[in-house]
Design a protein around this motif. Structure first.
Motif, PDB file in Angstrom:
ATOM      1  N   ALA A   3       0.858  -1.192   0.000  1.00 21.77           N
ATOM      2  CA  ALA A   3       0.000   0.000   0.000  1.00 21.77           C
ATOM      3  C   ALA A   3       0.894   1.242   0.000  1.00 21.77           C
ATOM      4  CB  ALA A   3      -0.911  -0.013   1.224  1.00 21.77           C
ATOM      5  N   PRO A   4       1.616   1.479  -1.111  1.00 17.47           N
ATOM      6  CA  PRO A   4       2.611   2.563  -1.107  1.00 17.47           C
ATOM      7  C   PRO A   4       2.016   3.970  -1.015  1.00 17.47           C
ATOM      8  CG  PRO A   4       2.414   1.599  -3.301  1.00 17.47           C
ATOM      9  CD  PRO A   4       1.600   0.735  -2.387  1.00 17.47           C
ATOM     10  N   TRP A   5       0.695   4.105  -1.153  1.00 15.69           N
ATOM     11  CA  TRP A   5       0.021   5.406  -0.973  1.00 15.69           C
ATOM     12  C   TRP A   5      -0.147   5.730   0.519  1.00 15.69           C
ATOM     13  CZ3 TRP A   5      -2.181   1.040  -3.203  1.00 15.69           C
ATOM     14  CH2 TRP A   5      -2.976   0.272  -2.331  1.00 15.69           C
ATOM     15  N   ALA A   6      -0.049   4.701   1.357  1.00 15.31           N
ATOM     16  CA  ALA A   6      -0.388   4.856   2.779  1.00 15.31           C
ATOM     17  C   ALA A   6       0.764   5.459   3.566  1.00 15.31           C
ATOM     18  CB  ALA A   6      -0.791   3.505   3.364  1.00 15.31           C
ATOM     19  N   GLN A  38     -12.279  -3.700  12.164  1.00 18.15           N
ATOM     20  CA  GLN A  38     -12.736  -2.468  12.806  1.00 18.15           C
ATOM     21  C   GLN A  38     -11.710  -1.362  12.656  1.00 18.15           C
ATOM     22  OE1 GLN A  38     -13.296  -3.885  16.826  1.00 18.15           O
ATOM     23  NE2 GLN A  38     -15.491  -4.058  16.526  1.00 18.15           N
ATOM     24  N   ILE A  39     -12.228  -0.137  12.655  1.00 14.82           N
ATOM     25  CA  ILE A  39     -11.362   1.051  12.609  1.00 14.82           C
ATOM     26  C   ILE A  39     -10.985   1.432  14.034  1.00 14.82           C
ATOM     27  CG2 ILE A  39     -11.352   3.512  12.030  1.00 14.82           C
ATOM     28  CD1 ILE A  39     -11.245   1.664   9.575  1.00 14.82           C
ATOM     29  N   ARG A  40      -9.749   1.878  14.219  1.00 13.10           N
ATOM     30  CA  ARG A  40      -9.232   2.193  15.548  1.00 13.10           C
ATOM     31  C   ARG A  40      -8.574   3.576  15.570  1.00 13.10           C
ATOM     32  NH1 ARG A  40     -12.283  -0.648  17.199  1.00 13.10           N
ATOM     33  NH2 ARG A  40     -12.115  -2.551  18.400  1.00 13.10           N
ATOM     34  N   PRO A  41      -8.429   4.173  16.780  1.00 12.69           N
ATOM     35  CA  PRO A  41      -7.707   5.442  16.846  1.00 12.69           C
ATOM     36  C   PRO A  41      -6.337   5.294  16.173  1.00 12.69           C
ATOM     37  CG  PRO A  41      -8.731   4.989  18.951  1.00 12.69           C
ATOM     38  CD  PRO A  41      -8.922   3.750  18.113  1.00 12.69           C
ATOM     39  N   GLY A  42      -5.921   6.322  15.465  1.00  3.52           N
ATOM     40  CA  GLY A  42      -4.663   6.245  14.703  1.00  3.52           C
ATOM     41  C   GLY A  42      -4.953   5.933  13.235  1.00  3.52           C
ATOM     42  N   ASP A  43      -6.143   5.354  12.978  1.00  5.44           N
ATOM     43  CA  ASP A  43      -6.534   5.102  11.588  1.00  5.44           C
ATOM     44  C   ASP A  43      -7.063   6.378  10.936  1.00  5.44           C
ATOM     45  OD1 ASP A  43      -5.912   2.412  11.670  1.00  5.44           O
ATOM     46  OD2 ASP A  43      -7.934   1.778  12.226  1.00  5.44           O
ATOM     47  N   THR A  59      -6.510   1.103   4.425  1.00  2.92           N
ATOM     48  CA  THR A  59      -5.119   0.974   4.857  1.00  2.92           C
ATOM     49  C   THR A  59      -4.805   2.152   5.770  1.00  2.92           C
ATOM     50  OG1 THR A  59      -4.392   2.127   2.852  1.00  2.92           O
ATOM     51  CG2 THR A  59      -4.340  -0.273   2.798  1.00  2.92           C
ATOM     52  N   ALA A  60      -4.280   1.860   6.968  1.00  4.18           N
ATOM     53  CA  ALA A  60      -4.049   2.913   7.955  1.00  4.18           C
ATOM     54  C   ALA A  60      -3.116   2.412   9.050  1.00  4.18           C
ATOM     55  CB  ALA A  60      -5.384   3.359   8.544  1.00  4.18           C
ATOM     56  N   TYR A  61      -2.729   3.337   9.942  1.00  2.00           N
ATOM     57  CA  TYR A  61      -1.672   3.059  10.926  1.00  2.00           C
ATOM     58  C   TYR A  61      -2.139   2.947  12.378  1.00  2.00           C
ATOM     59  CZ  TYR A  61       1.839   3.918   7.314  1.00  2.00           C
ATOM     60  OH  TYR A  61       2.615   3.845   6.193  1.00  2.00           O
ATOM     61  N   SER A  99      -2.847   8.922  10.087  1.00  2.00           N
ATOM     62  CA  SER A  99      -2.706   8.216   8.816  1.00  2.00           C
ATOM     63  C   SER A  99      -3.052   9.179   7.680  1.00  2.00           C
ATOM     64  CB  SER A  99      -3.663   7.026   8.767  1.00  2.00           C
ATOM     65  OG  SER A  99      -3.395   6.143   9.832  1.00  2.00           O
ATOM     66  N   ALA A 100      -2.615   8.857   6.460  1.00  2.00           N
ATOM     67  CA  ALA A 100      -2.873   9.754   5.329  1.00  2.00           C
ATOM     68  C   ALA A 100      -2.657   9.007   4.014  1.00  2.00           C
ATOM     69  CB  ALA A 100      -1.955  10.968   5.405  1.00  2.00           C
ATOM     70  N   THR A 101      -3.038   9.652   2.911  1.00  2.00           N
ATOM     71  CA  THR A 101      -2.893   9.058   1.580  1.00  2.00           C
ATOM     72  C   THR A 101      -2.125   9.994   0.670  1.00  2.00           C
ATOM     73  OG1 THR A 101      -5.156   8.217   1.833  1.00  2.00           O
ATOM     74  CG2 THR A 101      -4.173   8.009  -0.351  1.00  2.00           C
ATOM     75  N   MET A 102      -1.128   9.478  -0.026  1.00  2.00           N
ATOM     76  CA  MET A 102      -0.452  10.292  -1.031  1.00  2.00           C
ATOM     77  C   MET A 102      -1.299  10.274  -2.298  1.00  2.00           C
ATOM     78  SD  MET A 102       3.181   9.867  -2.985  1.00  2.00           S
ATOM     79  CE  MET A 102       3.970   9.188  -1.569  1.00  2.00           C
TER      80      MET A 102
END
Ligand code: NAG
Length: 291
Positions: free
Chosen positions: A59-62, A238-243, A191-193, A73-76
């Motif tokens: 996921a190289p955009w992530a 599930q989505i979590r804080p930091g995502d 995709t997230a951190y 988290s963010a997207t290029m």
């Protein structure tokens, strides 16, 4: 003579500070964006909260963004543009933190723009390498609208003064104004951190800042379409804080499109909300030149 023009050109970029993509760069981006990795891998799904840990190559955009007090988290979406969620930096346009308050700011229509004057804002890839800390401007969509909070709108764009060096770990996803990409029941990846604990608040602090991948489906849209609702119920994701700010990805005809940016999540079930790229397409085009 040639040198003189070249110098003028560089001066012009610095003085008028225009880092939007020109139409040539926009056109070439549309052809190569979202083409890495070269085919969508088949994932072996495991029912862990918040998805499966992946390599940045998948996921190289992530990317993720760091700023004075925290990270998100963010997207290029181009070599010079990063998409994330406004609430990462500011939950409400009236509540400037001390570090943001002193930055030059202006309204461009309903959008609020801040101009960082330092290198405290940075973009990193999945293994923590610095991609850029030269942020020219930060756009908060609709934060000049009188009652705006992140519950009204939650999209933030960072524009860089330099182009990120693209490689297998840093490569932009596409954006699109095709409404079909977010139609009901479409299967999407996130995709997230954020962390991967079942405990929403992650009290044991395990598994934070891992790049993860989860599968979700679109279950609706709301607030005049500014947000889309997604659910990971079928996959126990599930989505979590930091995502927050993470990428909602739709793979079509060999290209990865980001159709949303993670905004909020339920603590108790599989429901979560993302800001719609479709609904903000003209704002994104206006500020970035990705049109
Ligand atoms: C950007 O590129 C796309 C694809 O080539 C094109 O359809 C669109 O008109 C371009 N927009 C601008 C403003 O250059």
């Amino acid at each position: 003579m040639y040198f003189f023009f070249l110098l003028l050109y560089f001066l012009a970029e610095e003085i008028w500070c225009d880092y939007r993509l020109n139409s040539e760069k926009n056109q070439s981006l549309k052809a190569y964006c979202g083409t890495k990795p070269s085919h969508q891998g088949k994932f072996d799904r495991r029912p862990i909260a918040g998805g499966r840990e992946i390599s940045g190559k998948e996921a190289p955009w992530a990317v993720y963004i760091q700023y004075p007090s925290s990270w998100c988290s963010a997207t290029m979406i181009s070599p010079r543009h990063i998409l994330s969620a406004s609430h990462c930096l500011m939950k409400n346009s009236a509540e400037f933190s001390e570090s943001l308050k002193r930055l030059r700011r202006e309204c461009d229509g309903n959008d609020l723009i801040l101009y960082p004057d330092n290198n405290e804002f940075s973009v990193k890839n999945s293994y923590g390498a610095l991609l850029s800390d030269r942020v020219f401007k930060i756009v908060f969509s609709n934060y000049c609208y009188p009652q705006a909070t992140f519950r009204y709108d939650d999209m933030m764009i960072w524009e860089l003064k330099e182009s990120i060096q693209l490689d297998d770990y840093a490569f932009p996803a596409c954006i699109s104004n095709n409404l079909e990409f977010q139609s009901l029941d479409t299967e999407v990846r996130v995709t997230a951190y954020g962390h991967n604990s079942w405990d929403f608040h992650n009290s044991d602090g395990k598994g934070t800042s891992l790049l993860r991948d989860g599968t979700f489906r679109i279950i609706g849209g709301f607030k005049e379409g500014r947000f889309i609702a997604i659910s990971g119920d079928k996959w126990a994701d599930q989505i979590r804080p930091g995502d927050s700010g993470g990428s909602v990805i739709h793979y079509v005809n060999g290209q990865y499109y980001t159709i949303g940016s993670i905004s909020t999540a339920s603590q108790t079930d599989f429901y979560s909300e993302a800001t719609s790229v479709y609904a903000h397409y003209s704002q994104i085009c206006h500020h970035t030149g990705i049109c």
